[in-house]
Design an enzyme around this catalytic site. Structure first.
Site, PDB file in Angstrom:
ATOM      1  N   CYS A   2     -37.031  34.355  41.167  1.00 29.05           N
ATOM      2  CA  CYS A   2     -37.696  35.642  41.183  1.00 29.05           C
ATOM      3  C   CYS A   2     -38.998  35.733  40.415  1.00 29.05           C
ATOM      4  O   CYS A   2     -39.829  36.542  40.778  1.00 29.05           O
ATOM      5  CB  CYS A   2     -36.733  36.710  40.688  1.00 29.05           C
ATOM      6  SG  CYS A   2     -35.489  37.117  41.893  1.00 29.05           S
ATOM      7  N   ARG A  27     -37.723  42.267  38.867  1.00 27.00           N
ATOM      8  CA  ARG A  27     -37.427  41.607  40.140  1.00 27.00           C
ATOM      9  C   ARG A  27     -35.936  41.376  40.332  1.00 27.00           C
ATOM     10  O   ARG A  27     -35.484  41.135  41.451  1.00 27.00           O
ATOM     11  CB  ARG A  27     -38.148  40.246  40.202  1.00 27.00           C
ATOM     12  CG  ARG A  27     -39.653  40.341  40.330  1.00 27.00           C
ATOM     13  CD  ARG A  27     -40.272  38.964  40.191  1.00 27.00           C
ATOM     14  NE  ARG A  27     -41.694  38.970  40.489  1.00 27.00           N
ATOM     15  CZ  ARG A  27     -42.203  38.570  41.647  1.00 27.00           C
ATOM     16  NH1 ARG A  27     -41.413  38.139  42.596  1.00 27.00           N
ATOM     17  NH2 ARG A  27     -43.494  38.591  41.849  1.00 27.00           N
ATOM     18  N   TRP A  74     -32.765  34.215  40.509  1.00 26.88           N
ATOM     19  CA  TRP A  74     -31.670  34.913  41.181  1.00 26.88           C
ATOM     20  C   TRP A  74     -31.011  33.895  42.099  1.00 26.88           C
ATOM     21  O   TRP A  74     -31.639  33.337  42.979  1.00 26.88           O
ATOM     22  CB  TRP A  74     -32.201  36.095  41.980  1.00 26.88           C
ATOM     23  CG  TRP A  74     -31.137  36.890  42.664  1.00 26.88           C
ATOM     24  CD1 TRP A  74     -30.745  36.814  43.958  1.00 26.88           C
ATOM     25  CD2 TRP A  74     -30.322  37.894  42.073  1.00 26.88           C
ATOM     26  NE1 TRP A  74     -29.738  37.703  44.218  1.00 26.88           N
ATOM     27  CE2 TRP A  74     -29.462  38.387  43.079  1.00 26.88           C
ATOM     28  CE3 TRP A  74     -30.222  38.428  40.778  1.00 26.88           C
ATOM     29  CZ2 TRP A  74     -28.520  39.390  42.834  1.00 26.88           C
ATOM     30  CZ3 TRP A  74     -29.297  39.431  40.554  1.00 26.88           C
ATOM     31  CH2 TRP A  74     -28.456  39.896  41.573  1.00 26.88           C
ATOM     32  N   ASN A  98     -40.284  29.495  43.040  1.00 24.09           N
ATOM     33  CA  ASN A  98     -39.836  30.654  43.818  1.00 24.09           C
ATOM     34  C   ASN A  98     -39.841  30.253  45.287  1.00 24.09           C
ATOM     35  O   ASN A  98     -40.761  29.566  45.737  1.00 24.09           O
ATOM     36  CB  ASN A  98     -40.781  31.842  43.648  1.00 24.09           C
ATOM     37  CG  ASN A  98     -40.655  32.515  42.300  1.00 24.09           C
ATOM     38  OD1 ASN A  98     -39.759  32.205  41.520  1.00 24.09           O
ATOM     39  ND2 ASN A  98     -41.562  33.442  42.022  1.00 24.09           N
ATOM     40  N   GLY A  99     -38.854  30.729  46.050  1.00 22.99           N
ATOM     41  CA  GLY A  99     -38.832  30.445  47.477  1.00 22.99           C
ATOM     42  C   GLY A  99     -37.581  29.701  47.892  1.00 22.99           C
ATOM     43  O   GLY A  99     -36.625  29.562  47.123  1.00 22.99           O
ATOM     44  N   GLU A 482     -34.919  51.797  62.694  1.00 21.85           N
ATOM     45  CA  GLU A 482     -36.149  51.526  61.951  1.00 21.85           C
ATOM     46  C   GLU A 482     -36.812  50.243  62.429  1.00 21.85           C
ATOM     47  O   GLU A 482     -38.037  50.178  62.552  1.00 21.85           O
ATOM     48  CB  GLU A 482     -35.828  51.447  60.454  1.00 21.85           C
ATOM     49  CG  GLU A 482     -36.983  51.031  59.559  1.00 21.85           C
ATOM     50  CD  GLU A 482     -38.137  52.024  59.527  1.00 21.85           C
ATOM     51  OE1 GLU A 482     -39.179  51.683  58.936  1.00 21.85           O
ATOM     52  OE2 GLU A 482     -38.014  53.131  60.097  1.00 21.85           O
ATOM     53  N   LYS A 486     -40.608  50.000  64.017  1.00 18.77           N
ATOM     54  CA  LYS A 486     -41.664  49.142  63.481  1.00 18.77           C
ATOM     55  C   LYS A 486     -42.266  48.260  64.575  1.00 18.77           C
ATOM     56  O   LYS A 486     -43.477  48.067  64.635  1.00 18.77           O
ATOM     57  CB  LYS A 486     -41.120  48.281  62.340  1.00 18.77           C
ATOM     58  CG  LYS A 486     -40.870  49.039  61.063  1.00 18.77           C
ATOM     59  CD  LYS A 486     -42.164  49.472  60.419  1.00 18.77           C
ATOM     60  CE  LYS A 486     -41.932  50.511  59.343  1.00 18.77           C
ATOM     61  NZ  LYS A 486     -41.661  51.859  59.870  1.00 18.77           N
ATOM     62  N   GLU A 489     -44.455  50.525  66.661  1.00 13.24           N
ATOM     63  CA  GLU A 489     -45.640  51.035  65.968  1.00 13.24           C
ATOM     64  C   GLU A 489     -46.784  50.038  65.920  1.00 13.24           C
ATOM     65  O   GLU A 489     -47.940  50.406  66.143  1.00 13.24           O
ATOM     66  CB  GLU A 489     -45.278  51.418  64.526  1.00 13.24           C
ATOM     67  CG  GLU A 489     -44.578  52.734  64.354  1.00 13.24           C
ATOM     68  CD  GLU A 489     -44.333  53.025  62.879  1.00 13.24           C
ATOM     69  OE1 GLU A 489     -43.747  52.176  62.181  1.00 13.24           O
ATOM     70  OE2 GLU A 489     -44.740  54.095  62.413  1.00 13.24           O
ATOM     71  N   HIS A 505     -22.081  51.463  77.449  1.00 11.61           N
ATOM     72  CA  HIS A 505     -22.180  52.780  78.077  1.00 11.61           C
ATOM     73  C   HIS A 505     -23.561  53.023  78.680  1.00 11.61           C
ATOM     74  O   HIS A 505     -23.964  54.173  78.846  1.00 11.61           O
ATOM     75  CB  HIS A 505     -21.852  53.884  77.056  1.00 11.61           C
ATOM     76  CG  HIS A 505     -20.436  53.849  76.585  1.00 11.61           C
ATOM     77  ND1 HIS A 505     -19.367  54.190  77.389  1.00 11.61           N
ATOM     78  CD2 HIS A 505     -19.913  53.477  75.394  1.00 11.61           C
ATOM     79  CE1 HIS A 505     -18.244  54.047  76.706  1.00 11.61           C
ATOM     80  NE2 HIS A 505     -18.547  53.610  75.486  1.00 11.61           N
ATOM     81  N   LYS A 604     -51.542  57.777  59.013  1.00 12.49           N
ATOM     82  CA  LYS A 604     -50.623  57.594  57.895  1.00 12.49           C
ATOM     83  C   LYS A 604     -49.937  58.892  57.512  1.00 12.49           C
ATOM     84  O   LYS A 604     -48.732  58.940  57.338  1.00 12.49           O
ATOM     85  CB  LYS A 604     -51.381  57.025  56.687  1.00 12.49           C
ATOM     86  CG  LYS A 604     -50.482  56.740  55.486  1.00 12.49           C
ATOM     87  CD  LYS A 604     -49.458  55.681  55.819  1.00 12.49           C
ATOM     88  CE  LYS A 604     -48.523  55.402  54.669  1.00 12.49           C
ATOM     89  NZ  LYS A 604     -47.415  54.516  55.081  1.00 12.49           N
TER      90      LYS A 604
END
Length: 609
Positions: A2, A27, A74, A98-99, A482, A486, A489, A505, A604
């Site tokens: 993290c 984080r 983490w 990280n990664g 959502e 996205k 959009e 159905h 926006k």
């Protein structure tokens, strides 16, 4: 995986490393460590738990050095143990990372055959051994890091020091943020400017594929081909940082990657108090909450989907009936008012006209118990509400909402738990459990972000399609909605979302080899039902793209592509599973060449009807 910080100076850098790691705690992490080079010797201290425990151990052992690196981790590959904590060391080479390295198993086999032994279960230790291997081939540290990274598949931000290069720190970036901080006779590296803000505000943002040699006297940056390159210097300012792209191509990309910080900032008051109290929502919240018999949520677009998730939480946790309505519909119908219902309006900008007008209409019907969840202080909707919960997402520039959505979910979850506690529906044990879940949430969000390289591969396939279906069940159905929004959009692909049980159905008629079907399928009580729905798709020749959890016990097969988040996070799973669908939409739009931050026909802040 993290947080990263590193420093080289004439002074003792251990306090800089410790302070930097403390600033990265937002984080989420489960272990921390530092490695320093002192009088030609590599010294390391690691601890599971809080940074303070590791810092205490470093102080007790008399750590002092002019070169060092630090990390907050983490757990992904391997459990929460000291041996899995960073930094990792290989024969005088110390590294933090990280990664996620996707080909670590292949590299582990190769390095084992070369005589290397492994002390951890991590993918990171592979990189340390690779760098040492290349040093053994006669390369200096920078070249060894460049050679090693060319053999890695996946995402990484690296900081490396070596016993044989006592005046040098090398860093590299691919898919994970990393920057260099510039000082006078001292320099720094970090995954987040907050880690080094106490030392400098002058920063260079590394770009994809960059490596850098950092010494006390200067910084040399090289691109992915190893050619020297200049990166512009920036003066970091907290108030201005959210308005600048930095190393990102678009504000949407930037804001997706800011979500661990935004989530952490939004829940800071809860974590600090270690309690869910009505005062989170205003000084007179106890009076407003007293006698509440139900909740009515009014919102538009992405905020409506946040409210749809909250309905599940409010009913399951607080035991109160909850309805969610599109604000533009509510304001034009003859609603039956119950003054004992809490009216909750959600708006990123606080200026959304339809939501503002819906609030006015609710108040005209006699609703006096009103609460707004908003990201902009002193905007219209909070001013018109008795109570307010401000999300702390920072400025959101991209039209397609990302960090505003996830921080809205944090606020709505806090509301559900607070109402439960206020009404005597929450045990002390459950409250402590919810706080602990929130404490770990930023780290889980960061790990979902680390899935980006895999999602890019999916996006390249999606970019060739004109239609898509998204499926989810229960509390994850709004996340499917959502995800479809996205995609619509910013990529202009027609996408629809359905509860997975509704597939048979009607929507199943659309399924064929040209209709990709995205499924949100975490390991919860509905997983087996979702699997049955996926079989319905496969039986019709449909191609499945499944976001699931590491412990869901099913994998890819013909026509079934699977990406796993590292672990199931229980009730907060919708927040974590939002990240992959955001990344899928962003990279699909990128591949199609659309204007990501300014999609056609959209604004926006929607202040017209």
């Amino acid at each position: 995986m993290c947080g990263i910080v590193g420093a080289i100076a004439a002074r003792d850098v251990v306090p800089v490393l410790v302070e930097g790691l403390k600033r990265l705690e937002y984080r989420g992490y489960d272990s921390a460590g530092i490695a320093v080079l002192t009088e030609g010797q590599m010294r390391r201290v690691r601890r599971t738990g809080r940074v303070a425990e590791m810092a205490g151990a470093a102080e007790a052992e008399g750590f002092s050095a002019t070169l060092g690196i630090g990390h907050t981790r983490w757990a992904t590959h391997g459990g929460v143990t000291e041996s899995n904590a960073h930094p990792h060391v290989s024969h005088g080479v110390a590294l933090v990372h990280n990664g996620i390295i996707e080909n670590h198993e292949e590299q582990r086999e190769r390095l084992t055959a070369l005589g290397y032994s492994f002390e951890s279960q991590t993918d990171t230790e592979v990189i340390a051994h690779l760098i040492h291997h290349h040093l053994g081939q006669g390369l200096e540290l920078l070249a060894a890091v460049q050679a090693a990274t060319r053999e890695l598949d996946g995402a990484y931000a690296l900081a490396v020091i070596s016993r044989d290069a006592p005046d040098t720190m090398v860093c590299a970036r691919m898919g994970c943020p990393l920057l260099v901080g510039l000082g006078d006779g001292e320099n720094f590296i970090a995954s987040d400017v907050s880690a080094i803000i106490q030392a400098t505000r002058r920063v260079l943002f590394l770009e994809e594929g960059d490596t850098a040699r950092v010494t006390r006297d200067g910084v040399a940056v090289f691109d992915g081909d190893g050619a020297p390159v200049q990166r512009d210097e920036h003066l970091s300012d907290v108030s201005l940082a959210s308005l600048e792209l930095g190393p990102h191509r678009h504000f949407m990309q930037k804001e997706i990657h800011e979500q661990p910080r935004a989530v952490a900032d939004t829940m800071e008051a809860i974590i600090d108090a270690a309690a869910f109290e009505p005062t989170l929502f205003g000084a007179d919240a106890a009076d407003v909450f007293a006698g509440v018999e139900g909740v009515q949520i009014l919102a538009c677009g992405t905020s409506y989907y946040a409210g749809s998730v909250a309905r599940y939480w409010i009913e399951a946790i607080a035991g109160l009936p909850c309805s969610v309505e599109i604000a533009s519909e509510y304001r034009y119908r003859k609603a039956v008012a119950n003054p004992k219902h809490l009216i909750v309006t959600i708006s990123q900008s606080g200026e959304t006209l339809d939501t503002m007008e819906a609030l006015k209409y609710a108040k005209s019907l006699g609703h006096e118990r009103t609460l707004s969840i908003c990201n902009v202080p002193e905007s219209a909707i909070p001013r018109a509400s008795r109570l307010v919960f401000y999300t702390r997402a920072g400025a959101e520039i991209g039209v397609a909402s990302t960090k505003a959505f996830t921080t809205q979910l944090v606020g709505l979850f806090a509301l559900a738990v607070t109402l439960a506690k206020f009404n005597g529906q929450l045990s002390a044990e459950d409250e402590a459990g919810h706080i602990e879940s929130l404490r770990h949430l930023p780290g889980s969000v960061q790990h979902a972000l680390n899935l980006e390289p895999q999602i890019i591969g999916w996006a390249e396939r999606f970019a060739l399609k004109d239609n898509a279906l998204f499926l989810g069940r229960g509390v994850h159905y709004p996340i499917a909605l959502e995800g479809a929004l996205k995609i619509k959009e910013i990529s202009y692909i027609h996408a629809e979302a359905y509860p997975a049980g509704e597939l048979k159905h009607g929507p199943l008629a659309l399924v064929d080899a040209d209709m990709p079907v995205v499924v949100i399928a975490p390991k919860d009580g509905l997983l087996e039902k979702v699997k049955s729905n996926m079989q319905e798709v496969r039986a019709r020749g449909g191609e499945l793209f499944v976001f699931t959890d590491a412990d869901s016990n099913f994998g890819p097969s013909e026509g079934v592509h699977v990406i796993r988040t590292p672990r199931h996070v229980g009730v907060l799973s919708p927040i974590v599973h939002t990240i992959p669908v955001q990344l899928l939409a962003y990279h699909t739009a990128l591949a199609r060449g659309t204007d990501v931050d300014k999609p056609r026909n959209l604004a926006k802040s929607v202040t017209v009807e």
